[in-house]
Design a protein around this motif. Sequence first.
Motif, mmCIF file in Angstrom:
data_model
loop_
_atom_site.group_PDB
_atom_site.id
_atom_site.type_symbol
_atom_site.label_atom_id
_atom_site.label_comp_id
_atom_site.label_asym_id
_atom_site.label_seq_id
_atom_site.Cartn_x
_atom_site.Cartn_y
_atom_site.Cartn_z
ATOM 1 N N THR A 104 0.845 -1.190 0.000
ATOM 2 C CA THR A 104 0.000 0.000 0.000
ATOM 3 C C THR A 104 0.885 1.245 0.000
ATOM 4 N N ALA A 105 0.705 2.095 -0.987
ATOM 5 C CA ALA A 105 1.462 3.351 -1.043
ATOM 6 C C ALA A 105 0.884 4.320 -0.014
ATOM 7 N N TYR A 106 1.743 4.953 0.766
ATOM 8 C CA TYR A 106 1.275 5.889 1.783
ATOM 9 C C TYR A 106 2.108 7.166 1.739
ATOM 10 N N THR A 107 1.507 8.238 2.218
ATOM 11 C CA THR A 107 2.198 9.521 2.338
ATOM 12 C C THR A 107 1.943 10.080 3.729
ATOM 13 N N PHE A 108 3.021 10.397 4.416
ATOM 14 C CA PHE A 108 2.948 11.001 5.745
ATOM 15 C C PHE A 108 3.450 12.434 5.640
ATOM 16 N N SER A 109 2.714 13.360 6.218
ATOM 17 C CA SER A 109 3.151 14.753 6.218
ATOM 18 C C SER A 109 2.802 15.399 7.553
ATOM 19 N N PHE A 110 3.527 16.445 7.882
ATOM 20 C CA PHE A 110 3.246 17.188 9.105
ATOM 21 C C PHE A 110 3.807 18.597 8.957
ATOM 22 N N TRP A 111 3.356 19.481 9.845
ATOM 23 C CA TRP A 111 3.822 20.865 9.861
ATOM 24 C C TRP A 111 4.526 21.134 11.186
ATOM 25 N N VAL A 112 5.643 21.862 11.123
ATOM 26 C CA VAL A 112 6.410 22.179 12.323
ATOM 27 C C VAL A 112 6.800 23.649 12.289
ATOM 28 N N ALA A 113 6.852 24.266 13.462
ATOM 29 C CA ALA A 113 7.307 25.652 13.593
ATOM 30 C C ALA A 113 8.106 25.776 14.884
ATOM 31 N N SER A 114 9.196 26.500 14.838
ATOM 32 C CA SER A 114 9.954 26.777 16.061
ATOM 33 C C SER A 114 9.162 27.757 16.922
ATOM 34 N N GLY A 167 17.847 8.568 6.573
ATOM 35 C CA GLY A 167 17.718 9.637 5.587
ATOM 36 C C GLY A 167 16.415 10.400 5.660
ATOM 37 N N ALA A 168 15.578 10.103 6.652
ATOM 38 C CA ALA A 168 14.280 10.783 6.771
ATOM 39 C C ALA A 168 14.249 11.594 8.062
ATOM 40 N N SER A 169 15.006 12.695 8.071
ATOM 41 C CA SER A 169 14.956 13.633 9.191
ATOM 42 C C SER A 169 14.594 15.007 8.637
ATOM 43 N N PHE A 170 13.960 15.810 9.467
ATOM 44 C CA PHE A 170 13.383 17.070 9.012
ATOM 45 C C PHE A 170 13.717 18.154 10.032
ATOM 46 N N GLN A 171 14.512 19.136 9.617
ATOM 47 C CA GLN A 171 14.942 20.175 10.549
ATOM 48 C C GLN A 171 14.057 21.407 10.438
ATOM 49 N N ALA A 172 13.560 21.844 11.588
ATOM 50 C CA ALA A 172 12.765 23.066 11.638
ATOM 51 C C ALA A 172 13.658 24.271 11.364
ATOM 52 N N GLU A 173 13.056 25.346 10.933
ATOM 53 C CA GLU A 173 13.805 26.573 10.676
ATOM 54 C C GLU A 173 14.088 27.284 11.992
ATOM 55 N N TRP A 208 5.342 28.142 9.925
ATOM 56 C CA TRP A 208 4.988 26.740 9.734
ATOM 57 C C TRP A 208 5.608 26.195 8.453
ATOM 58 N N GLN A 209 6.286 25.050 8.559
ATOM 59 C CA GLN A 209 6.897 24.361 7.421
ATOM 60 C C GLN A 209 6.294 22.969 7.300
ATOM 61 N N GLU A 210 6.037 22.543 6.072
ATOM 62 C CA GLU A 210 5.509 21.198 5.846
ATOM 63 C C GLU A 210 6.627 20.257 5.415
ATOM 64 N N PHE A 211 6.616 19.054 5.970
ATOM 65 C CA PHE A 211 7.541 18.000 5.568
ATOM 66 C C PHE A 211 6.725 16.774 5.166
ATOM 67 N N THR A 212 7.191 16.074 4.126
ATOM 68 C CA THR A 212 6.442 14.950 3.567
ATOM 69 C C THR A 212 7.367 13.767 3.321
ATOM 70 N N TYR A 213 6.841 12.571 3.576
ATOM 71 C CA TYR A 213 7.569 11.332 3.293
ATOM 72 C C TYR A 213 6.595 10.335 2.681
ATOM 73 N N SER A 214 7.017 9.641 1.609
ATOM 74 C CA SER A 214 6.170 8.647 0.948
ATOM 75 C C SER A 214 6.879 7.302 0.904
ATOM 76 N N GLY A 215 6.103 6.225 1.020
ATOM 77 C CA GLY A 215 6.659 4.882 0.964
ATOM 78 C C GLY A 215 5.586 3.876 0.590
ATOM 79 N N VAL A 216 5.956 2.603 0.582
ATOM 80 C CA VAL A 216 5.031 1.502 0.290
ATOM 81 C C VAL A 216 5.177 0.469 1.402
ATOM 82 N N THR A 217 4.062 0.009 1.946
ATOM 83 C CA THR A 217 4.112 -0.934 3.059
ATOM 84 C C THR A 217 4.684 -2.278 2.633
ATOM 85 N N GLY A 218 5.372 -2.921 3.575
ATOM 86 C CA GLY A 218 5.887 -4.261 3.354
ATOM 87 C C GLY A 218 4.880 -5.308 3.804
#
Length: 237
Positions: free
Chosen positions: A117-127, A147-153, A162-172
Amino acid sequence: MKTQIAFAALAAGLIAAGSASATQLLANGNFDAGNTGFTSQYVYSPPNGTGANLWPEGTYDVTTNPNLDHPLFASFGDHTPAPSLGEMMVVNGASAPNTIVWSEGSNGAPLVGASNTAYTFSFWVASVYPDSPADLQLWINGQVVNGASFQAEGGPAGVGNWQEFTYSGVTGSTGLQSISLSNLNLQPSGNDFALDDMSLTGVAVPEPTSWALMLVGFGGLGALLRSRRRRGVLAAA
């Protein structure tokens, strides 16, 4: 003309079917339900009358304004557009490594039970404070995703931005049991941030046989269209 309409309708139907199944899979992604629907290894610390309930590291609150939790945190609203209740998760970063800030699905109920199943995870972060911004690490099924780390500004420009970060993958084979975030920044000074509008969507990936059947169907419609065109040319001759 009828063949062209049928071809377009079939293509549109297949696309729409895939899009329709992409629904939000998180229980409380915008935090409007308060401190529920997710888990955290941080200590929940709601307002206690001092205005500094998030002074200790490794604490969090679900609130409408970071400044209500700490006098040095900036004052700004959540990311979710109206008619949201305006809630967000505000965090004072921990100094212990691999401490889970936020997680869903870790209570035993899988977020996506099916494989492939293809999935997309996203979230918003702000300092919420300019110094030493958070560096959030993604975990899937209890394992770090390299390789999936997300640094806030950081700095003044990052506060309340607010910054959006997104990651996509496929379930095993085990599906998607849980999805989590930790903080790679372990500095006790600064390292304060807010999270909002966490989102997880999933769409089943067609099996190879399904793709083959669809391609055969498209090919058949194309051949029929070409055949009718040839008959039209012969009749005109």
